[in-house]
Write a protein that holds these residues in place. Structure first.
Motif, short mmCIF file in Angstrom:
data_model
loop_
_atom_site.label_atom_id
_atom_site.label_comp_id
_atom_site.label_asym_id
_atom_site.label_seq_id
_atom_site.Cartn_x
_atom_site.Cartn_y
_atom_site.Cartn_z
N GLU A 2 86.17 -2.91 -7.98
CA GLU A 2 85.71 -2.06 -9.06
C GLU A 2 84.38 -2.26 -9.41
OE1 GLU A 2 87.72 -3.14 -13.09
OE2 GLU A 2 89.08 -2.76 -11.50
N LYS A 3 83.64 -1.39 -9.85
CA LYS A 3 82.13 -1.78 -10.21
C LYS A 3 82.32 -2.24 -11.84
CE LYS A 3 77.70 0.47 -10.71
NZ LYS A 3 77.19 1.80 -10.64
N ARG A 4 81.43 -3.36 -11.98
CA ARG A 4 81.43 -3.63 -13.47
C ARG A 4 80.45 -3.18 -14.19
NH1 ARG A 4 79.57 -9.77 -12.30
NH2 ARG A 4 78.66 -9.02 -10.53
N ASP A 5 80.75 -2.66 -15.41
CA ASP A 5 80.00 -2.05 -16.16
C ASP A 5 78.86 -2.90 -16.87
OD1 ASP A 5 78.94 0.15 -17.32
OD2 ASP A 5 80.47 0.26 -18.97
#
Length: 74
Positions: A2-5
């Motif tokens: 998942e992409k880090r925010d």
């Protein structure tokens, strides 16, 4: 994975690096020999050191501010 925010995107970091490089170039342009009590160096009043270099630094700092407030399109 998942992409880090993150607060900043990739473009923000690139713009910050470019701005920092411009500021460093401005400080390098300001450097040079100095006058001493024994010898006067008229180069301390050169246009490069009192006009060009501060303007380059100002442009670098302004670009760093822009990099911080720049919003990604995604």
């Amino acid at each position: 994975m998942e992409k880090r925010d993150l607060a900043f995107g990739r473009m923000n970091f690139i713009l910050l690096a470019v701005g920092m490089a411009v500021v460093i170039i401005g400080f390098i342009l300001m450097s040079g020999g100095s006058s001493t009590e024994e010898a006067y160096n008229p180069d301390i009043f050169s246009t490069r050191r009192i006009v060009v270099a501060p303007v380059v630094c100002l442009i670098g700092f302004l670009s760093m501010i822009y990099a911080v407030v720049h919003k990604s399109k995604d």
